[in-house]
Each structure stands twice: as C-alpha cells, then as structure tokens.
Design a protein around this motif. Structure first.
Motif, PDB file in Angstrom:
ATOM      1  N   LEU A 180       0.821  -1.104  -0.125  1.00  0.00           N
ATOM      2  CA  LEU A 180      -0.066  -0.075   0.044  1.00  0.00           C
ATOM      3  C   LEU A 180       0.991   1.293  -0.069  1.00  0.00           C
ATOM      4  O   LEU A 180       1.782   1.283   0.842  1.00  0.00           O
ATOM      5  N   HIS A 181       0.748   2.118  -0.942  1.00  0.00           N
ATOM      6  CA  HIS A 181       1.521   3.519  -0.988  1.00  0.00           C
ATOM      7  C   HIS A 181       0.305   4.407  -0.874  1.00  0.00           C
ATOM      8  O   HIS A 181      -0.780   4.606  -1.410  1.00  0.00           O
ATOM      9  N   THR A 182       0.719   5.559  -0.124  1.00  0.00           N
ATOM     10  CA  THR A 182       0.072   6.837   0.060  1.00  0.00           C
ATOM     11  C   THR A 182       0.614   7.922  -0.732  1.00  0.00           C
ATOM     12  O   THR A 182       1.517   8.170  -0.827  1.00  0.00           O
ATOM     13  N   THR A 183      -0.566   8.341  -1.565  1.00  0.00           N
ATOM     14  CA  THR A 183      -0.165   9.430  -2.548  1.00  0.00           C
ATOM     15  C   THR A 183       0.182  10.785  -1.650  1.00  0.00           C
ATOM     16  O   THR A 183      -0.191  10.846  -0.467  1.00  0.00           O
ATOM     17  N   THR A 191      -0.615  14.844  -1.308  1.00  0.00           N
ATOM     18  CA  THR A 191      -1.959  15.547  -1.397  1.00  0.00           C
ATOM     19  C   THR A 191      -2.254  16.050  -2.851  1.00  0.00           C
ATOM     20  O   THR A 191      -1.397  16.256  -3.533  1.00  0.00           O
ATOM     21  N   ARG A 211      -5.913  12.497  -0.106  1.00  0.00           N
ATOM     22  CA  ARG A 211      -4.822  11.619  -0.535  1.00  0.00           C
ATOM     23  C   ARG A 211      -5.425  10.192  -0.487  1.00  0.00           C
ATOM     24  O   ARG A 211      -6.664  10.051  -0.013  1.00  0.00           O
ATOM     25  N   GLN A 257      -4.826   5.596  -0.741  1.00  0.00           N
ATOM     26  CA  GLN A 257      -3.830   4.625  -0.664  1.00  0.00           C
ATOM     27  C   GLN A 257      -4.191   3.783  -1.757  1.00  0.00           C
ATOM     28  O   GLN A 257      -5.316   3.892  -2.349  1.00  0.00           O
ATOM     29  N   TYR A 264      -7.526   1.836  -5.325  1.00  0.00           N
ATOM     30  CA  TYR A 264      -7.228   3.025  -4.378  1.00  0.00           C
ATOM     31  C   TYR A 264      -8.422   2.826  -3.480  1.00  0.00           C
ATOM     32  O   TYR A 264      -9.401   2.479  -3.541  1.00  0.00           O
ATOM     33  N   ALA A 303      -7.660   8.100   1.633  1.00  0.00           N
ATOM     34  CA  ALA A 303      -6.771   8.148   2.897  1.00  0.00           C
ATOM     35  C   ALA A 303      -6.534   9.677   3.455  1.00  0.00           C
ATOM     36  O   ALA A 303      -5.215   9.890   3.873  1.00  0.00           O
ATOM     37  N   CYS A 304      -7.398  10.298   3.431  1.00  0.00           N
ATOM     38  CA  CYS A 304      -7.123  11.672   4.068  1.00  0.00           C
ATOM     39  C   CYS A 304      -7.234  11.678   5.550  1.00  0.00           C
ATOM     40  O   CYS A 304      -7.961  11.115   6.144  1.00  0.00           O
ATOM     41  N   GLU A 305      -6.013  12.551   6.040  1.00  0.00           N
ATOM     42  CA  GLU A 305      -5.930  12.640   7.485  1.00  0.00           C
ATOM     43  C   GLU A 305      -7.024  13.187   8.309  1.00  0.00           C
ATOM     44  O   GLU A 305      -7.260  12.730   9.318  1.00  0.00           O
TER      45      GLU A 305
END
Length: 245
Positions: A9-12, A14, A26, A28, A57, A60-62
């Motif tokens: 899993l990679h997080t892009t 923003t 963002r 995953q 995808y 995955a927004c904080e």
C-alpha cells in the motif's frame, strides 16, 4: 483480509479533492498493478477500495472521512414509485453485454455526454487515449453493457442510447461508469442503469451492487441514497447507511 506479501500500500501526495471544493485529498494505492486480478480485487472492494482503470485505491485523508464506499443490498431492494416509473419509461431499451473494446460509436456518445454534463470539470475528456485508459483498461472481469433502442422502434436503425462499464465480482456487480445520450426528453438513463444492474445481480444470485464512493456534502453523489437499503463501509465494517434528511 491479509494482503499478499507481494502487494504493498502506497499513500499518494495530497491533491485537490474532486468531490469537495477547497479540500485536499490523499489516497492509498495498491501496488504493483500487475498482480491485481478478479479474486484480489473482490477482497479489496470489501475493504472499501475502488478501481479506476488498473489502479486500485481508497481515500486516506488525514482529517476527513467524507468518502464512504456504498453498496445496495440486492435481495432487500424494493423499487419505489420513481423507480417503477423509470422502469416503465425505459422498458423499450435492450441491453447487450460485451467484452471491453473500443467502438467509435461509444466514443462519440461519450463525447456528447461529457460536453453536456462535465465540460467544466473535465475539459480534456474528449481524448481517445484518455477515454481508453479511463474505461477500457482493466485487469478484472469487466464488461460493457450497451443499451439500444431496438430497430423495430427506430425507423433508421438500432440506436445506442447508453453504455455502462461494470465489474463482475463473486459477491456482486460494481458500477464503474455510465454515459448516455444527454438530450433525450424526460429520460432517467442513470437511474435505469442502476436498476438494470440490481436486476442483473439478482438474476445471477449476487447479493450486492457496489456504487463506489458517496459523499454526503456532494450533490453529485446524492442519487446514490435513492437506492435502499444501502450499506456503507464505515470504521472498518459494512453497516446500514441512512439517507440524509
């Protein structure tokens, strides 16, 4: 689900949110793409992931949980009065399921749809390359569904009115994208395509129709809550989703 050790899993970084103006987002992303197949995707979609072309995808927004993956419970769905009227109004359409393929008639319809509905949002969407990358690339069991006016009701020929791209999964159908003739009076093609998918899932004995992400604050997403009962993937599990007041 425990992802295979070969998947990561990679997080892009923003990027501007396409659903909420003024927000950043963002995601995953599952890598590598080439290891994704129908069985892997069938498990990932249960965890709130979504397919766009060959990329899998999920948001995955904080500081934002607005995007909710939703699915219709097929066996419990009961069409309301608007749905029944839509089914009657469009009962002349005939559906044909085909493999993913490029067709100039499809592309011309897509261009008309984009020009009428999304010109400001997607100014470059008339590119054949973009069209093919967006809708015709898949590593899962994906199909085109063509909706035609039969020749008997059209003096010239069988006329294409709508195209839907769907994924066939072990537990349901996933609605990927639908485009249609934008200037037909009193048409509700988008609603009809979902009703058709619900019926098709029922015929195949599949319990769900996955509709992708729903965002409460996005007017573009409001139509999804017209189909109930609806479940949302919230806090790591699927649970009943109530339509907003």
């Amino acid at each position: 689900m425990n992802l295979s050790s070969a998947l990561q899993l990679h997080t892009t970084a923003t990027y501007p949110c396409s659903y909420l103006a003024g927000h950043n987002a963002r995601a995953q992303v599952v890598k590598p793409d080439e290891l994704i197949n129908s069985n892997v995707y069938a498990e990932l979609i249960k965890l709130g992931f979504r397919r766009s072309s060959t990329s899998i995808y999920r948001p995955a927004c904080e500081a934002c949980k607005a995007c909710v993956s939703v699915r219709i419970l097929v066996d419990q769905f009961q069409p309301n009065r608007t749905h029944r009227r839509t089914l009657r109004t469009h009962s002349y359409l005939r559906a044909q399921i085909t493999p993913l393929r490029y067709d100039e008639t499809h592309y011309s319809l897509y261009q008309r749809y984009q020009l009428a509905r999304h010109e400001k949002d997607e100014p470059n969407s008339d590119s054949r390359t973009q069209y093919q990358m967006f809708l015709l690339q898949s590593q899962v069991n994906s199909k085109l569904v063509e909706f035609h006016v039969p020749q008997a009701q059209d003096e010239l020929s069988s006329t294409l009115q709508m195209v839907s791209v769907i994924d066939l999964l072990p537990d349901g159908l996933s609605a990927v994208y639908t485009f249609y003739e934008p200037e037909v009076p009193r048409a509700s093609f988008g609603t009809y395509s979902i009703l058709w998918q619900i019926e098709q899932a029922k015929r195949l004995g599949l319990p769900y129709v996955y509709l992708g992400y729903w965002v409460k604050e996005s007017q573009k997403m409001a139509y999804k809550t017209n189909f109930s009962p609806l479940e949302g993937f919230i806090d790591g599990k699927w649970q009943a989703l109530k339509a907003p007041d």
